[in-house]
Every structure is written in structure tokens, then in C-alpha cells.
Design a protein around this motif. Sequence first.
Motif, PDB file in Angstrom:
ATOM      1  N   GLU A 111       0.835  -0.998  -0.028  1.00  0.00           N
ATOM      2  CA  GLU A 111      -0.070   0.511  -0.239  1.00  0.00           C
ATOM      3  C   GLU A 111       1.722   0.912  -0.316  1.00  0.00           C
ATOM      4  O   GLU A 111       1.661   1.706   1.090  1.00  0.00           O
ATOM      5  N   THR A 112       0.717   1.942  -1.274  1.00  0.00           N
ATOM      6  CA  THR A 112       1.779   3.262  -1.178  1.00  0.00           C
ATOM      7  C   THR A 112       2.753   2.617  -0.540  1.00  0.00           C
ATOM      8  O   THR A 112       3.350   4.112  -0.257  1.00  0.00           O
ATOM      9  N   GLY A 113       3.026   2.600  -1.292  1.00  0.00           N
ATOM     10  CA  GLY A 113       5.091   1.811  -1.467  1.00  0.00           C
ATOM     11  C   GLY A 113       5.247   1.247  -0.602  1.00  0.00           C
ATOM     12  O   GLY A 113       6.495   0.866   0.031  1.00  0.00           O
ATOM     13  N   ARG A 114       4.401   0.100   0.526  1.00  0.00           N
ATOM     14  CA  ARG A 114       4.970  -0.258   1.718  1.00  0.00           C
ATOM     15  C   ARG A 114       4.540  -1.623   1.400  1.00  0.00           C
ATOM     16  O   ARG A 114       2.779  -1.607   1.178  1.00  0.00           O
ATOM     17  N   TRP A 115       5.054  -2.487   2.048  1.00  0.00           N
ATOM     18  CA  TRP A 115       4.832  -3.979   2.605  1.00  0.00           C
ATOM     19  C   TRP A 115       3.803  -4.258   4.117  1.00  0.00           C
ATOM     20  O   TRP A 115       4.535  -3.341   4.747  1.00  0.00           O
ATOM     21  N   ALA A 162      13.140  -7.425   4.129  1.00  0.00           N
ATOM     22  CA  ALA A 162      11.770  -7.645   3.650  1.00  0.00           C
ATOM     23  C   ALA A 162      10.604  -7.431   3.166  1.00  0.00           C
ATOM     24  O   ALA A 162      10.585  -8.245   2.161  1.00  0.00           O
ATOM     25  N   ASP A 163      10.805  -5.966   2.672  1.00  0.00           N
ATOM     26  CA  ASP A 163      10.051  -5.868   1.834  1.00  0.00           C
ATOM     27  C   ASP A 163      10.956  -5.501   0.614  1.00  0.00           C
ATOM     28  O   ASP A 163       9.599  -6.467  -0.637  1.00  0.00           O
ATOM     29  N   ILE A 164      11.704  -5.446  -0.259  1.00  0.00           N
ATOM     30  CA  ILE A 164      13.156  -6.097  -0.808  1.00  0.00           C
ATOM     31  C   ILE A 164      13.026  -7.201  -1.776  1.00  0.00           C
ATOM     32  O   ILE A 164      12.452  -8.056  -2.733  1.00  0.00           O
ATOM     33  N   MET A 165      13.143  -8.516   0.076  1.00  0.00           N
ATOM     34  CA  MET A 165      12.178  -9.809  -0.870  1.00  0.00           C
ATOM     35  C   MET A 165      11.117 -10.107  -1.317  1.00  0.00           C
ATOM     36  O   MET A 165      10.945 -10.762  -2.155  1.00  0.00           O
ATOM     37  N   LEU A 166      10.341  -9.670  -0.628  1.00  0.00           N
ATOM     38  CA  LEU A 166       8.353  -9.253  -0.975  1.00  0.00           C
ATOM     39  C   LEU A 166       8.224  -8.975  -2.601  1.00  0.00           C
ATOM     40  O   LEU A 166       7.710  -9.313  -3.445  1.00  0.00           O
ATOM     41  N   ASP A 167       9.416  -7.480  -2.729  1.00  0.00           N
ATOM     42  CA  ASP A 167       9.183  -7.039  -4.016  1.00  0.00           C
ATOM     43  C   ASP A 167       9.656  -8.001  -5.234  1.00  0.00           C
ATOM     44  O   ASP A 167       9.552  -8.425  -6.300  1.00  0.00           O
ATOM     45  N   TYR A 168      11.141  -8.591  -4.524  1.00  0.00           N
ATOM     46  CA  TYR A 168      11.244  -9.976  -5.916  1.00  0.00           C
ATOM     47  C   TYR A 168      10.051 -11.266  -6.215  1.00  0.00           C
ATOM     48  O   TYR A 168      10.352 -11.539  -6.863  1.00  0.00           O
ATOM     49  N   VAL A 169       9.995 -11.674  -4.750  1.00  0.00           N
ATOM     50  CA  VAL A 169       8.885 -12.114  -4.397  1.00  0.00           C
ATOM     51  C   VAL A 169       8.035 -12.249  -5.927  1.00  0.00           C
ATOM     52  O   VAL A 169       7.497 -12.654  -6.467  1.00  0.00           O
ATOM     53  N   GLY A 170       7.198 -10.528  -5.428  1.00  0.00           N
ATOM     54  CA  GLY A 170       6.079 -10.656  -5.960  1.00  0.00           C
ATOM     55  C   GLY A 170       5.805 -10.450  -7.212  1.00  0.00           C
ATOM     56  O   GLY A 170       5.124 -10.196  -8.114  1.00  0.00           O
ATOM     57  N   GLY A 213       6.494  -7.275  -9.504  1.00  0.00           N
ATOM     58  CA  GLY A 213       5.719  -6.325  -9.293  1.00  0.00           C
ATOM     59  C   GLY A 213       3.987  -6.495  -9.017  1.00  0.00           C
ATOM     60  O   GLY A 213       4.130  -5.573  -9.186  1.00  0.00           O
ATOM     61  N   SER A 214       4.062  -7.606  -8.103  1.00  0.00           N
ATOM     62  CA  SER A 214       2.484  -7.218  -8.035  1.00  0.00           C
ATOM     63  C   SER A 214       3.024  -6.524  -6.722  1.00  0.00           C
ATOM     64  O   SER A 214       3.585  -6.633  -5.993  1.00  0.00           O
ATOM     65  N   ASP A 215       1.238  -6.128  -6.039  1.00  0.00           N
ATOM     66  CA  ASP A 215       0.809  -6.045  -5.191  1.00  0.00           C
ATOM     67  C   ASP A 215       0.406  -6.335  -3.885  1.00  0.00           C
ATOM     68  O   ASP A 215       0.034  -6.072  -2.629  1.00  0.00           O
ATOM     69  N   VAL A 216       0.240  -7.414  -4.179  1.00  0.00           N
ATOM     70  CA  VAL A 216      -0.674  -8.267  -2.903  1.00  0.00           C
ATOM     71  C   VAL A 216       0.445  -9.988  -3.436  1.00  0.00           C
ATOM     72  O   VAL A 216       1.139 -10.718  -4.840  1.00  0.00           O
ATOM     73  N   VAL A 217       0.755 -10.849  -2.320  1.00  0.00           N
ATOM     74  CA  VAL A 217       1.242 -11.616  -2.398  1.00  0.00           C
ATOM     75  C   VAL A 217       1.335 -12.463  -1.138  1.00  0.00           C
ATOM     76  O   VAL A 217       0.992 -12.300  -0.316  1.00  0.00           O
ATOM     77  N   GLU A 218       0.702 -13.746  -1.563  1.00  0.00           N
ATOM     78  CA  GLU A 218       0.654 -14.738  -1.056  1.00  0.00           C
ATOM     79  C   GLU A 218       1.802 -16.293  -0.813  1.00  0.00           C
ATOM     80  O   GLU A 218       2.348 -15.863  -1.893  1.00  0.00           O
ATOM     81  N   LEU A 219       1.902 -16.016   0.837  1.00  0.00           N
ATOM     82  CA  LEU A 219       3.186 -16.943   1.222  1.00  0.00           C
ATOM     83  C   LEU A 219       2.761 -17.591   1.670  1.00  0.00           C
ATOM     84  O   LEU A 219       1.705 -17.827   2.763  1.00  0.00           O
TER      85      LEU A 219
END
Length: 118
Positions: free
Chosen positions: A13-17, A37-45, A47-53
Amino acid sequence: MTTDINTYKFVKETGRWYIDLPDWPGVKADLEMVEGADIMLDYVGEGSDVVELMLSETLFDGSSTLKLIEDYAEHVGGGIYLLDEYNGVTLNQQMWLCDVTKYVFGGLPESIYFRKVS
């Protein structure tokens, strides 16, 4: 042997995970993924704004490993984890996971295994 695997949603949301924990008793700011952790989510995601792990303390098929390398539970809370590789790519990504990790797992696991939900 039974493996406890739980699925969690992370939303940007607004650039923050943030991890989506509707029953979290604290403030939303506590749920922000920071310090790597935010960088990891950017990588795993990808480009998506929602990631389910899918997350577990037990190794499961197709999972990657976050390894606890420094425990700050006595000081500032949480710990430093290392994601050495993801999907065959060496990352050496360190991240701080705060005390919300204790809420999710009941403590700071030596290893957290995860896989992105397709």
C-alpha cells in the motif's frame, strides 16, 4: 509426519508492504515489512502488490528457506534472517523480521520455509 503450513497475504500500500493479520492486537504500523523484508517481497512478488506465501517451520516441497542468523529478541525484538537463494538464484538477502514473527509462529524459528502461492 504432519507439516503445519499456513498461508499469509502481504499487501503493498502506497509503496509499503504489510502482512495481512486481521486479528493483530497492535497497530497497523507494527505489520509493515521493513529492513529487507520489503525488498524480498518485491522480488518474490515480481511487480504485484499482493503476494500470498505459504509459511512453515518444517521443510516442504518447493519451499525456500529463511535462516535466522541473529536473534534480537532480548534487545529490540525480532531477528535477522537470510534468504540465501530463491528459485535457483543466489540472493544473500538479509532482512529483519520483527516480533510479529513471534505472533505468527509462537517464537523466532531457526528456519522459516516459504513458497509463493501460484
